[in-house]
Design a protein around this motif. Structure first.
Motif, mmCIF file in Angstrom:
data_model
loop_
_atom_site.group_PDB
_atom_site.id
_atom_site.type_symbol
_atom_site.label_atom_id
_atom_site.label_comp_id
_atom_site.label_asym_id
_atom_site.label_seq_id
_atom_site.Cartn_x
_atom_site.Cartn_y
_atom_site.Cartn_z
ATOM 1 N N UNK A 31 10.378 -2.507 5.361
ATOM 2 C CA UNK A 31 10.143 -1.106 5.008
ATOM 3 C C UNK A 31 8.776 -0.645 5.459
ATOM 4 N N UNK A 32 8.712 0.515 6.118
ATOM 5 C CA UNK A 32 7.415 1.032 6.540
ATOM 6 C C UNK A 32 6.800 1.937 5.484
ATOM 7 N N UNK A 34 5.155 2.796 2.094
ATOM 8 C CA UNK A 34 4.373 1.978 1.160
ATOM 9 C C UNK A 34 5.066 1.884 -0.186
ATOM 10 N N UNK A 100 -2.029 3.259 -4.419
ATOM 11 C CA UNK A 100 -1.177 4.005 -3.489
ATOM 12 C C UNK A 100 -1.481 5.487 -3.573
ATOM 13 N N UNK A 103 -4.706 6.248 -1.795
ATOM 14 C CA UNK A 103 -4.565 6.160 -0.342
ATOM 15 C C UNK A 103 -3.823 7.374 0.182
ATOM 16 N N UNK A 106 -5.972 10.442 0.170
ATOM 17 C CA UNK A 106 -7.079 10.390 1.115
ATOM 18 C C UNK A 106 -6.603 10.510 2.561
ATOM 19 N N UNK A 107 -5.564 9.788 2.912
ATOM 20 C CA UNK A 107 -5.139 9.743 4.313
ATOM 21 C C UNK A 107 -3.896 10.569 4.595
ATOM 22 N N UNK A 112 2.916 2.636 6.417
ATOM 23 C CA UNK A 112 1.921 1.602 6.756
ATOM 24 C C UNK A 112 1.388 1.776 8.173
ATOM 25 N N UNK A 113 2.278 2.013 9.127
ATOM 26 C CA UNK A 113 1.850 2.033 10.533
ATOM 27 C C UNK A 113 0.971 3.244 10.833
ATOM 28 N N UNK A 115 -0.788 4.793 8.664
ATOM 29 C CA UNK A 115 -2.021 4.563 7.905
ATOM 30 C C UNK A 115 -2.999 3.725 8.721
ATOM 31 N N UNK A 116 -2.508 2.665 9.354
ATOM 32 C CA UNK A 116 -3.394 1.806 10.157
ATOM 33 C C UNK A 116 -4.027 2.613 11.277
ATOM 34 N N UNK A 119 -6.733 4.800 9.949
ATOM 35 C CA UNK A 119 -7.917 4.071 9.528
ATOM 36 C C UNK A 119 -8.813 3.759 10.705
ATOM 37 N N UNK B 154 -10.216 1.027 -0.797
ATOM 38 C CA UNK B 154 -8.997 1.039 -1.601
ATOM 39 C C UNK B 154 -7.832 0.462 -0.799
ATOM 40 N N UNK B 155 -7.812 0.815 0.498
ATOM 41 C CA UNK B 155 -6.757 0.262 1.361
ATOM 42 C C UNK B 155 -6.880 -1.259 1.440
ATOM 43 N N UNK B 158 -5.713 -2.737 -1.784
ATOM 44 C CA UNK B 158 -4.262 -2.630 -1.970
ATOM 45 C C UNK B 158 -3.543 -3.690 -1.144
ATOM 46 N N UNK B 518 3.861 -5.335 6.830
ATOM 47 C CA UNK B 518 5.173 -5.918 7.119
ATOM 48 C C UNK B 518 5.037 -7.210 7.916
#
Lengths: 121, 540
Positions: A31-32, A34, A100, A103, A106-107, A112-113, A115-116, A119, B154-155, B158, B518
């Motif tokens: 799952x992508x 969060x 969560x 995050x 903020x973003x 997840x992808x 978010x990276x 960042x 925080x990231x 987490x 993942x």
């Protein structure tokens, strides 16, 4: 068909718990979103707790409180321990959810992808 | 020798109780009260160590229940030194940060709660109790990492908590399996019952599950993704990074030793962890060399050193095993010192880039000297403590592949710390840092530096004092060893100048490469399957 029915009828609660554990693991791997991964690890935790609860299971055993005949008493150890484990699981999931929310605010993403990538900027 | 002054659970609970009871006091008094509390715990833990070392193991059944039913606390030859190390380390780190700006009541309380949790893990003789306390430690660590709530803290926290929670779910399932098979959670009784098993293959599934969690906790390849984020988190205060790298990651190594002994009647996966240790160590220093952030260099290097410790513990000879155990203490000393001083350096220079910080030795002499002592210790320079433990680990592996591996690891360590030590010399490019005026910082830094030197000069005595076995260490100071070190150092310098500096730009891709959640979960699953397969094939 009869073979499948027989297989299903032989499944115990413990087998289902192990299956549930790996379903949760699959969710965490794929799952992508969060929030869905947090759900997945929650499922893994619950499955492990269920599996622990079913250890030394006997049909017809009574609850291990005072007054019960020790001959028919269920194993008290898993029950006592799993209360603790449930509390731990709840608090960890609650903490994950709190982080969560931070995050996401903020973003602005729950993936997840993405978010990276955000960042790194 | 006398029995311990206080029951074991007092040592576990004292920091938490003192913190909770005095929480209403104003900040300054609270800080002093907590100092008193942690010094008291240190005193008790040192006394416990002497009682165990020159007396007998202390076993305590909580609440007076009989064995097997009760939660057991054990202080033995492995756990008592770890408890003492933890107490001394936390007290030093706490005094170090007396005047630090980030210190407030909640922070102090959570910091010392982590201390209590670590005592709990080390002293616990019950598998489920270990699980519970590790979850507690995980939560406190997550809070400490994101305490300043800056940037991506925080990231990081987490990701840390979710990865660890998956590993802990594996562990709980493994505990449930082992409880079904043996009917106990007490480690000592479990070991006896595992020896009576007719078919050792029945325990490979729980073994693989528990060891997957332990491997993640001790940051083995490929499960170390969380460590640089947690230990090198840009926003984490210096003492948090120091404690995480110095002590908290050793919990995994400690459990690896403990649980390997428990499972030894049924399963021996020493070869697997030996290979994994070497692999972890090599990958760790390769990633450390390409980093630019000084905290990340140190964090990836922790991965490398943990790999070395695990390899030493599984080499199969006694002297290598105790060398690995001694390296746990040594690594706590020098990596703790390096992280503490790195925090001060970052504050003073206002940057974390290894290319921008210059001239630490001239502008901050005490921090500079302390950093130099840490670097000399970690690279295994003669007369410093790293040389002794590395010498012990390398003894008994003469003339085979493992020896080449150890040389390679030491070469990588030297290479990455040549890069790190460039911050000591030269002229600062930007603003000159403000001079250091904090006696607590200076005092503790010099104390750590002195301990690193003492651990090297009296290496043999230190090992026999702490653990018992007597090994001569003068071989570490032989002409050949010193020449080898100098030669390796020179080669490292040349390689750094000619190779690493030139290809620096091409390494940016590796530096910024990070795994998503993942992918990390896939790695955890793969590791589990691999360990399961290995144990299945190795156990007859």
């Amino acid at each position: 068909m009869a073979f499948v029915m027989e297989f299903l009828s032989q499944l115990t609660m413990s087998d289902l718990a192990v299956a549930l554990f790996f379903i949760g693991l699959y969710g965490a791997m794929t799952q992508r979103s969060i929030i869905k991964t947090i759900m997945s690890i929650g499922i893994m935790d619950v499955a492990a707790i269920t599996f622990f609860m079913m250890s030394n299971f006997e049909a017809g055993a009574r609850s291990p409180i005072s007054g019960t005949d020790p001959q028919h008493m269920a194993d008290p150890v898993p029950q006592a321990l799993m209360i603790t484990a449930i509390v731990i699981g709840v608090s960890v999931v609650a903490m994950c959810l709190a982080m969560y929310m931070r995050v996401v605010y903020r973003y602005g993403t729950a993936d997840w992808n993405i978010l990276i990538r955000r960042l790194e900027d | 020798m006398a029995a311990p002054l206080v029951p074991l659970h007092i040592i576990v609970f004292l920091p938490v109780i003192v913190g909770a009871v005095t929480y209403f006091l104003p900040q300054r008094i609270y800080q002093a009260a907590m100092l008193l509390g942690t010094v008291t715990v240190t005193f008790f833990s040192v006394q416990l160590f002497t009682a165990v070392r020159w007396g007998s193991d202390v076993v305590q059944f909580v609440a007076g229940w009989p064995e097997v039913v009760a939660i057991k606390l054990v202080a033995d030859g492995f756990s008592a030194p770890m408890v003492m190390l933890t107490a001394l380390f936390f007290t030093s780190a706490y005094i170090f940060s007396t005047r630090a700006g980030y210190l407030d009541k909640t922070f102090i309380f959570i910091f010392l709660m982590l201390e209590g949790a670590l005592f709990g893990v080390f002293l616990s003789g019950d598998l489920f109790n270990i699980y519970v306390i590790m979850e507690l430690a995980m939560l406190t660590v997550a809070i400490l990492i994101m305490y300043k709530k800056e940037q991506q803290a925080v990231y990081d926290a987490m990701l840390y908590i979710m990865m660890n929670f998956i590993a802990m779910a594996f562990m709980m399932l493994g505990i449930a399996y082992i409880y079904r098979i043996t009917g106990v959670l007490d480690l000592a009784v479990m070991q006896v019952r595992l020896a009576e098993l007719s078919d050792p293959r029945t325990v490979i599934v729980p073994y693989a599950m528990i060891m997957t969690a332990v491997a993640l906790k001790s940051a083995m390849f490929p499960l170390f993704g969380w460590l640089p984020r947690a230990h090198g988190a840009p926003s984490a205060p210096a003492i948090v990074s120091a404690v995480l790298s110095g002590i908290q990651v050793k919990v995994g190594v400690y459990l690896l030793v403990r649980l390997s002994i428990v499972f030894s009647p049924a399963i021996d996966a020493g070869m697997f962890f030996l290979m994994l240790g070497f692999l972890t160590s090599i990958v760790g220093f390769l990633l450390a060399i390409v980093q630019k952030d000084i905290k990340l260099i140190l964090a990836y290097h922790t991965v490398s050193q943990v790999g070395l410790i695990v390899a030493g513990l599984h080499l199969g000879t006694d002297v290598a095993f105790w060398g690995g155990m001694y390296h746990i203490i040594n690594h706590a000393l020098f990596k703790g010192l390096l992280f503490l001083s790195a925090g001060i350096i970052i504050d003073a220079y206002g940057t974390r880039s290894v290319n921008e910080i210059r001239g630490v030795l001239r502008h901050m002499p005490i921090i500079g000297i302390a950093t130099l002592a840490g670097v000399l210790g970690i690279t295994g320079a003669p007369f410093f403590n790293g040389s002794i433990s590395k010498y012990f680990i390398s003894r008994g592996v003469q003339g085979n592949l493992a020896e080449i591996g150890l040389y390679l690891i030491n070469f990588g360590t030297i290479l990455s710390f040549i890069k790190y030590s460039t911050i000591l010399f030269g002229k600062p490019s930007g603003k000159t840092p403000k001079p250091l005026m904090d006696p607590f910082v200076a005092g503790i830094s010099l104390l750590f530096g002195f301990a690193i030197l003492a651990g090297g000069v009296f290496g043999s005595q230190a090992v026999s004092l702490i653990y018992g076995p007597q090994y001569a260490a003068h071989g570490a100071l032989s002409m050949q060893k010193i020449l080898t070190f100098l030669l390796t150092f020179a080669v490292g310098l040349v390689v750094y100048r000619t190779l690493i500096l030139r290809i620096g730009d091409y390494l940016a891709g590796i530096r910024t490469f990070k795994f998503s959640f993942n992918q990390v979960t896939v790695f955890i699953s793969l590791f589990f399957v691999l360990l399961l397969g290995y144990t299945y094939l190795s156990v007859q």
